[in-house]
Design a protein around this motif. Structure first.
Motif, PDB file in Angstrom:
ATOM      1  N   LYS A 110       0.869  -1.187   0.000  1.00 31.68           N
ATOM      2  CA  LYS A 110       0.000   0.000   0.000  1.00 31.68           C
ATOM      3  C   LYS A 110       0.903   1.234   0.000  1.00 31.68           C
ATOM      4  CE  LYS A 110      -3.971  -2.190   0.727  1.00 31.68           C
ATOM      5  NZ  LYS A 110      -5.037  -2.218  -0.240  1.00 31.68           N
ATOM      6  N   ILE A 111       0.364   2.363  -0.476  1.00 29.97           N
ATOM      7  CA  ILE A 111       1.155   3.600  -0.513  1.00 29.97           C
ATOM      8  C   ILE A 111       0.334   4.768   0.018  1.00 29.97           C
ATOM      9  CG2 ILE A 111       2.341   5.275  -2.013  1.00 29.97           C
ATOM     10  CD1 ILE A 111       2.962   2.825  -3.860  1.00 29.97           C
ATOM     11  N   ILE A 112       0.983   5.570   0.869  1.00 30.74           N
ATOM     12  CA  ILE A 112       0.392   6.790   1.425  1.00 30.74           C
ATOM     13  C   ILE A 112       1.240   7.961   0.943  1.00 30.74           C
ATOM     14  CG2 ILE A 112      -0.188   8.077   3.529  1.00 30.74           C
ATOM     15  CD1 ILE A 112      -0.003   5.274   5.005  1.00 30.74           C
ATOM     16  N   THR A 113       0.586   9.000   0.406  1.00 26.25           N
ATOM     17  CA  THR A 113       1.303  10.221   0.032  1.00 26.25           C
ATOM     18  C   THR A 113       0.864  11.353   0.956  1.00 26.25           C
ATOM     19  OG1 THR A 113       1.659   9.625  -2.274  1.00 26.25           O
ATOM     20  CG2 THR A 113       1.623  11.966  -1.787  1.00 26.25           C
ATOM     21  N   VAL A 114       1.845  12.094   1.454  1.00 22.78           N
ATOM     22  CA  VAL A 114       1.586  13.260   2.304  1.00 22.78           C
ATOM     23  C   VAL A 114       1.716  14.511   1.436  1.00 22.78           C
ATOM     24  CG1 VAL A 114       2.283  14.520   4.386  1.00 22.78           C
ATOM     25  CG2 VAL A 114       2.572  12.029   4.279  1.00 22.78           C
ATOM     26  N   THR A 115       0.721  15.380   1.515  1.00 25.46           N
ATOM     27  CA  THR A 115       0.758  16.621   0.734  1.00 25.46           C
ATOM     28  C   THR A 115       0.611  17.829   1.656  1.00 25.46           C
ATOM     29  OG1 THR A 115      -1.644  16.725   0.385  1.00 25.46           O
ATOM     30  CG2 THR A 115      -0.357  15.490  -1.239  1.00 25.46           C
ATOM     31  N   ALA A 116       1.013  18.974   1.130  1.00 31.28           N
ATOM     32  CA  ALA A 116       0.835  20.265   1.804  1.00 31.28           C
ATOM     33  C   ALA A 116       0.933  21.336   0.719  1.00 31.28           C
ATOM     34  CB  ALA A 116       1.903  20.476   2.876  1.00 31.28           C
ATOM     35  N   PRO A 117       0.349  22.505   0.940  1.00 33.48           N
ATOM     36  CA  PRO A 117       0.463  23.575  -0.062  1.00 33.48           C
ATOM     37  C   PRO A 117       1.927  23.929  -0.320  1.00 33.48           C
ATOM     38  CG  PRO A 117      -1.193  24.127   1.592  1.00 33.48           C
ATOM     39  CD  PRO A 117      -0.475  22.902   2.085  1.00 33.48           C
ATOM     40  N   LEU A 118       2.235  24.284  -1.567  1.00 27.04           N
ATOM     41  CA  LEU A 118       3.612  24.568  -1.971  1.00 27.04           C
ATOM     42  C   LEU A 118       4.276  25.628  -1.098  1.00 27.04           C
ATOM     43  CD1 LEU A 118       5.858  23.905  -4.008  1.00 27.04           C
ATOM     44  CD2 LEU A 118       4.925  25.692  -5.489  1.00 27.04           C
ATOM     45  N   ASN A 127       0.357  15.596  -7.768  1.00 28.52           N
ATOM     46  CA  ASN A 127      -0.722  14.961  -8.548  1.00 28.52           C
ATOM     47  C   ASN A 127      -0.317  13.584  -9.045  1.00 28.52           C
ATOM     48  OD1 ASN A 127      -2.352  17.184  -8.191  1.00 28.52           O
ATOM     49  ND2 ASN A 127      -1.849  18.100 -10.164  1.00 28.52           N
ATOM     50  N   LEU A 128       0.903  13.472  -9.540  1.00 24.68           N
ATOM     51  CA  LEU A 128       1.393  12.173 -10.018  1.00 24.68           C
ATOM     52  C   LEU A 128       1.449  11.163  -8.886  1.00 24.68           C
ATOM     53  CD1 LEU A 128       4.384  12.903 -12.457  1.00 24.68           C
ATOM     54  CD2 LEU A 128       2.309  11.623 -12.971  1.00 24.68           C
ATOM     55  N   LYS A 129       1.913  11.617  -7.707  1.00 23.75           N
ATOM     56  CA  LYS A 129       2.035  10.716  -6.557  1.00 23.75           C
ATOM     57  C   LYS A 129       0.666  10.267  -6.046  1.00 23.75           C
ATOM     58  CE  LYS A 129       6.417  12.556  -4.937  1.00 23.75           C
ATOM     59  NZ  LYS A 129       7.141  13.288  -3.943  1.00 23.75           N
ATOM     60  N   THR A 130      -0.241  11.238  -5.893  1.00 24.58           N
ATOM     61  CA  THR A 130      -1.549  10.888  -5.306  1.00 24.58           C
ATOM     62  C   THR A 130      -2.351   9.960  -6.209  1.00 24.58           C
ATOM     63  OG1 THR A 130      -2.531  12.947  -6.132  1.00 24.58           O
ATOM     64  CG2 THR A 130      -1.707  12.974  -3.881  1.00 24.58           C
ATOM     65  N   LEU A 131      -2.185  10.096  -7.523  1.00 25.41           N
ATOM     66  CA  LEU A 131      -2.890   9.213  -8.463  1.00 25.41           C
ATOM     67  C   LEU A 131      -2.479   7.756  -8.283  1.00 25.41           C
ATOM     68  CD1 LEU A 131      -2.838  11.313 -11.766  1.00 25.41           C
ATOM     69  CD2 LEU A 131      -4.884  10.550 -10.524  1.00 25.41           C
ATOM     70  N   GLN A 132      -1.256   7.529  -7.802  1.00 23.58           N
ATOM     71  CA  GLN A 132      -0.760   6.160  -7.651  1.00 23.58           C
ATOM     72  C   GLN A 132      -0.745   5.696  -6.195  1.00 23.58           C
ATOM     73  OE1 GLN A 132       2.619   5.150 -10.289  1.00 23.58           O
ATOM     74  NE2 GLN A 132       2.489   7.272 -10.944  1.00 23.58           N
ATOM     75  N   SER A 133      -1.408   6.453  -5.321  1.00 20.27           N
ATOM     76  CA  SER A 133      -1.424   6.127  -3.886  1.00 20.27           C
ATOM     77  C   SER A 133      -2.770   5.560  -3.463  1.00 20.27           C
ATOM     78  CB  SER A 133      -1.113   7.383  -3.072  1.00 20.27           C
ATOM     79  OG  SER A 133       0.164   7.880  -3.412  1.00 20.27           O
ATOM     80  N   HIS A 134      -2.744   4.742  -2.431  1.00 18.45           N
ATOM     81  CA  HIS A 134      -3.975   4.204  -1.864  1.00 18.45           C
ATOM     82  C   HIS A 134      -4.623   5.200  -0.907  1.00 18.45           C
ATOM     83  CE1 HIS A 134      -1.567   0.723  -3.125  1.00 18.45           C
ATOM     84  NE2 HIS A 134      -2.740   0.187  -3.423  1.00 18.45           N
ATOM     85  N   TYR A 135      -3.771   5.994  -0.241  1.00 18.14           N
ATOM     86  CA  TYR A 135      -4.249   6.981   0.736  1.00 18.14           C
ATOM     87  C   TYR A 135      -3.468   8.282   0.564  1.00 18.14           C
ATOM     88  CZ  TYR A 135      -5.653   2.540   2.802  1.00 18.14           C
ATOM     89  OH  TYR A 135      -6.161   1.281   2.983  1.00 18.14           O
ATOM     90  N   VAL A 136      -4.136   9.406   0.867  1.00 23.39           N
ATOM     91  CA  VAL A 136      -3.487  10.715   0.812  1.00 23.39           C
ATOM     92  C   VAL A 136      -3.754  11.421   2.139  1.00 23.39           C
ATOM     93  CG1 VAL A 136      -3.357  12.953  -0.361  1.00 23.39           C
ATOM     94  CG2 VAL A 136      -3.764  10.872  -1.697  1.00 23.39           C
ATOM     95  N   ILE A 137      -2.692  11.951   2.743  1.00 21.28           N
ATOM     96  CA  ILE A 137      -2.824  12.723   3.988  1.00 21.28           C
ATOM     97  C   ILE A 137      -2.486  14.171   3.673  1.00 21.28           C
ATOM     98  CG2 ILE A 137      -1.822  13.119   6.290  1.00 21.28           C
ATOM     99  CD1 ILE A 137      -1.390  10.080   6.482  1.00 21.28           C
ATOM    100  N   HIS A 138      -3.438  15.060   3.932  1.00 21.92           N
ATOM    101  CA  HIS A 138      -3.210  16.497   3.736  1.00 21.92           C
ATOM    102  C   HIS A 138      -2.698  17.055   5.066  1.00 21.92           C
ATOM    103  CE1 HIS A 138      -5.099  16.189  -0.148  1.00 21.92           C
ATOM    104  NE2 HIS A 138      -6.118  15.568   0.418  1.00 21.92           N
ATOM    105  N   ASN A 139      -1.415  17.387   5.095  1.00 21.85           N
ATOM    106  CA  ASN A 139      -0.752  17.777   6.339  1.00 21.85           C
ATOM    107  C   ASN A 139      -0.627  19.302   6.451  1.00 21.85           C
ATOM    108  OD1 ASN A 139       0.762  17.764   8.704  1.00 21.85           O
ATOM    109  ND2 ASN A 139       2.672  17.456   7.621  1.00 21.85           N
ATOM    110  N   VAL A 140      -1.677  19.916   6.957  1.00 22.50           N
ATOM    111  CA  VAL A 140      -1.663  21.368   7.172  1.00 22.50           C
ATOM    112  C   VAL A 140      -1.805  21.650   8.664  1.00 22.50           C
ATOM    113  CG1 VAL A 140      -2.782  23.564   6.610  1.00 22.50           C
ATOM    114  CG2 VAL A 140      -2.637  21.762   4.879  1.00 22.50           C
ATOM    115  N   ASN A 141      -2.768  20.982   9.282  1.00 23.24           N
ATOM    116  CA  ASN A 141      -3.070  21.158  10.699  1.00 23.24           C
ATOM    117  C   ASN A 141      -2.765  19.839  11.416  1.00 23.24           C
ATOM    118  OD1 ASN A 141      -5.059  20.510  12.897  1.00 23.24           O
ATOM    119  ND2 ASN A 141      -5.548  22.674  12.666  1.00 23.24           N
ATOM    120  N   LEU A 142      -1.914  19.890  12.464  1.00 29.69           N
ATOM    121  CA  LEU A 142      -1.456  18.660  13.122  1.00 29.69           C
ATOM    122  C   LEU A 142      -2.592  17.796  13.668  1.00 29.69           C
ATOM    123  CD1 LEU A 142       1.861  19.506  15.008  1.00 29.69           C
ATOM    124  CD2 LEU A 142       1.548  18.070  12.995  1.00 29.69           C
TER     125      LEU A 142
END
Length: 196
Positions: free
Chosen positions: A125-133, A162-177
């Motif tokens: 499984k793959i998780i991608t962590v994102t945050a605003p640039l 976008n490329l990473k999240t398309l190939q991930s099972h889960y995405v975590i938006h890391n803005v607020n702890l």
């Protein structure tokens, strides 16, 4: 089960990895930390880096990081050579780590360039962590005391979100702890088949 955790520089994937590591039945393999250790301890890596990048690659038996970074982050072909030297040794180390931790519910494999170096093939499984640039750039400047241009150079050497999240099972938006902890909790429960 091996769960890949990735995200661009400054996304906060190490913070997220630590949240997962707080669960007793999970163990984390930090690819970047282990690679840095191996770049100092592995004779194979040392010999190959010196062959490719010169004697200045090591000073007093320690890796000359600024020297090497200055070369590889300006030239994608040099970065590819560096990765080709380091990653096979990291994979051997990772496989030993997986074998030693078979009793865990899953192994979290934290790797900034999981897709770029095709390490995703190790993962169930793959998780991608994102945050605003802007947030990512600010975090790295504050953390490393570097310049905006240096951060942008490193970002351009990584896949975009976008490329990473398309190939991930889960995405975590890391803005607020607090929100991030909730997202980690939900994913952990899914991965361990626990109801929440």
């Amino acid at each position: 089960m091996v769960v890949g955790l990735t995200g661009g520089i400054g996304s906060g994937k190490t913070t997220v990895a630590k949240m997962f590591a707080s669960y007793r039945n999970v163990v984390v393999y930090y690819a970047d930390i282990e690679a840095k250790k191996l770049m100092t301890s592995s004779e194979t890596i040392k010999r190959n880096l010196i062959d490719q990048f010169g004697k200045e690659t090591y000073l007093n038996k320690e890796l000359n990081r600024p020297y090497l970074a200055n070369i590889v982050f300006k030239d994608p072909s040099k970065l590819k050579i560096l990765n080709g030297i380091v990653h096979p040794e990291v994979y051997k180390h990772l496989n030993n780590f997986i074998a030693k931790n078979k009793d865990k519910s899953y192994i979290l494999y934290e790797n900034a360039i999981l897709f770029e170096n095709k390490s995703d093939t190790f993962c169930d499984k793959i998780i991608t962590v994102t945050a605003p640039l802007k947030t990512r750039i600010d975090r790295v400047i504050n953390r490393d005391g570097t310049t905006k241009n240096a951060v942008k150079n490193r970002i351009t050497n990584q896949w975009n979100d976008n490329l990473k999240t398309l190939q991930s099972h889960y995405v975590i938006h890391n803005v607020n702890l607090e929100d991030t902890e909730q997202q980690v909790f939900k994913i952990h429960n899914i991965l361990t088949n626990t109801l929440y």
